[in-house]
Design an enzyme around this catalytic site. Structure first.
Site, mmCIF file in Angstrom:
data_model
loop_
_atom_site.group_PDB
_atom_site.id
_atom_site.type_symbol
_atom_site.label_atom_id
_atom_site.label_comp_id
_atom_site.label_asym_id
_atom_site.label_seq_id
_atom_site.Cartn_x
_atom_site.Cartn_y
_atom_site.Cartn_z
ATOM 1 N N ALA A 212 3.643 -9.741 -7.285
ATOM 2 C CA ALA A 212 3.100 -8.833 -5.938
ATOM 3 C C ALA A 212 2.032 -9.666 -5.356
ATOM 4 O O ALA A 212 0.801 -9.786 -6.136
ATOM 5 C CB ALA A 212 2.762 -7.568 -6.549
ATOM 6 N N HIS B 275 -5.458 -8.875 -5.827
ATOM 7 C CA HIS B 275 -5.763 -10.325 -5.515
ATOM 8 C C HIS B 275 -6.463 -10.300 -4.067
ATOM 9 O O HIS B 275 -6.183 -9.720 -3.041
ATOM 10 C CB HIS B 275 -4.565 -11.153 -5.366
ATOM 11 C CG HIS B 275 -4.826 -12.679 -4.743
ATOM 12 N ND1 HIS B 275 -5.114 -13.544 -5.761
ATOM 13 C CD2 HIS B 275 -4.641 -13.174 -3.721
ATOM 14 C CE1 HIS B 275 -5.289 -14.542 -5.199
ATOM 15 N NE2 HIS B 275 -4.998 -14.560 -3.836
ATOM 16 N N VAL C 191 -0.265 -8.226 -3.251
ATOM 17 C CA VAL C 191 -1.589 -7.618 -3.422
ATOM 18 C C VAL C 191 -1.863 -7.302 -4.959
ATOM 19 O O VAL C 191 -3.107 -6.743 -5.097
ATOM 20 C CB VAL C 191 -1.101 -6.286 -2.770
ATOM 21 C CG1 VAL C 191 -0.093 -5.182 -3.853
ATOM 22 C CG2 VAL C 191 -2.097 -5.293 -2.350
ATOM 23 N N GLU C 192 -1.334 -7.724 -5.949
ATOM 24 C CA GLU C 192 -1.628 -7.632 -7.391
ATOM 25 C C GLU C 192 -2.196 -8.856 -7.910
ATOM 26 O O GLU C 192 -3.406 -9.377 -7.724
ATOM 27 C CB GLU C 192 -0.679 -6.730 -8.001
ATOM 28 C CG GLU C 192 -0.383 -5.503 -7.300
ATOM 29 C CD GLU C 192 0.682 -4.615 -8.380
ATOM 30 O OE1 GLU C 192 0.423 -4.471 -9.476
ATOM 31 O OE2 GLU C 192 1.681 -4.355 -7.788
ATOM 32 N N MET C 193 -1.308 -9.627 -8.551
ATOM 33 C CA MET C 193 -1.843 -10.852 -9.312
ATOM 34 C C MET C 193 -1.104 -12.106 -8.487
ATOM 35 O O MET C 193 -1.759 -13.157 -8.903
ATOM 36 C CB MET C 193 -1.059 -10.849 -11.025
ATOM 37 C CG MET C 193 -1.525 -9.572 -11.608
ATOM 38 S SD MET C 193 -0.783 -9.502 -12.908
ATOM 39 C CE MET C 193 -1.657 -10.653 -14.348
#
Length: 267
Positions: free
Chosen positions: A135, A95, A137-139
């Site tokens: 997360a 993201h 840093v992810e989705m």
């Protein structure tokens, strides 16, 4: 005299052939003890029976970027099935173009791993499927937002009803994870040449590959890299001879220690 030499030559040739076959049989037996061929069907999942409806729903969810807050990132973004189940990056991008701390492990045959994520913090694919969605840093989404999005899409509502019949509220975060787990469990790579070799076809790999296999067994590589996936069966320190230096090990990443808080797991 010539006839006698011919018989002797034939006898010696047979001895050599027998010796080669015996050596091949011994190598195959060692390989079969250390490795297992990838099955053609997934194993049973705990509390998550596989059905065609559930697998198809999981496939849709796996490729759907609407599970992310940006509507740009799906499971397939970092675990691209066209790229061997990974993204081919040193560390994955999530993201807001943030770089994650580790690279993506392959999703192919992941159902056979002891646990999920490099540090084993998820016990199975169902638990793993929930992590990236939440997360930052992810989705960068939440369970509530993911469920709200899914409930706003009529086709998903119908598919959840078919995949989880009899449930009063089938569109849930847990069922989302169950469906993704069901699909990921089918991502198998059976019938490779090495699989065929392990099943007894000694001609499936060539002489050079057999020498490599023998070295792999003799040098101890198999101590960490065995089983169905040639790995994924335990936790091992990074570094064969000695612990790598700070130029290799990121100071903020302590590996499995973050999960167990056990000093010997800090690396």
């Amino acid at each position: 005299m010539a006839k006698g030499l011919s018989w002797l030559s034939l006898f010696l040739s047979l001895l050599v052939c027998c010796g080669v076959l015996a050596a091949q049989d011994k190598l195959l037996a060692r390989a079969q003890r250390a490795f297992k061929p990838v099955p053609e069907t997934p194993p049973p999942l705990a509390d998550n029976p596989l059905t065609p409806e559930k697998i198809e729903l999981g496939k849709m969810l796996y490729f759907d970027p609407r599970l992310s807050s940006s509507w740009l990132i799906s499971c397939n973004t970092c675990h691209n099935l066209a790229l061997g189940g990974v993204d081919l990056l040193e560390t994955s991008i999530g993201h807001g173009w943030q770089k994650g701390p580790r690279n993506s492990p392959t999703v192919l045959n992941a159902v056979f791993n002891l646990a999920q994520f490099w540090d084993g913090r998820a016990k199975d694919l169902k638990e793993q499927a929930k992590g990236p969605v939440q997360a930052a840093v992810e989705m960068n989404s939440t369970p509530e937002r993911a469920v709200k999005t899914l409930k706003s899409i009529p086709e998903y509502v119908e598919r959840f009803k078919k995949a989880f019949p009899g449930e009063a509220d089938p569109v849930s975060f847990d069922n989302m994870a169950r469906a993704i787990e069901a699909f990921e469990a089918t991502l198998l790579t059976p019938d490779s040449r090495f699989d065929r070799y392990l099943k007894g076809d000694t001609a499936a790999i060539n002489a050079q590959e057999k020498r490599g296999l023998e070295l792999f067994l003799n040098k101890g590589c198999v101590a960490c890299h065995g089983g169905v996936n040639l790995g994924g069966t335990g936790y091992f320190a990074f570094g064969v001879v000695e612990k790598p230096g700070a130029d290799v090990l990121p100071p903020a990443d302590k590996g499995r220690f973050e999960v167990t808080k056990t000093a010997t797991d800090e690396y």
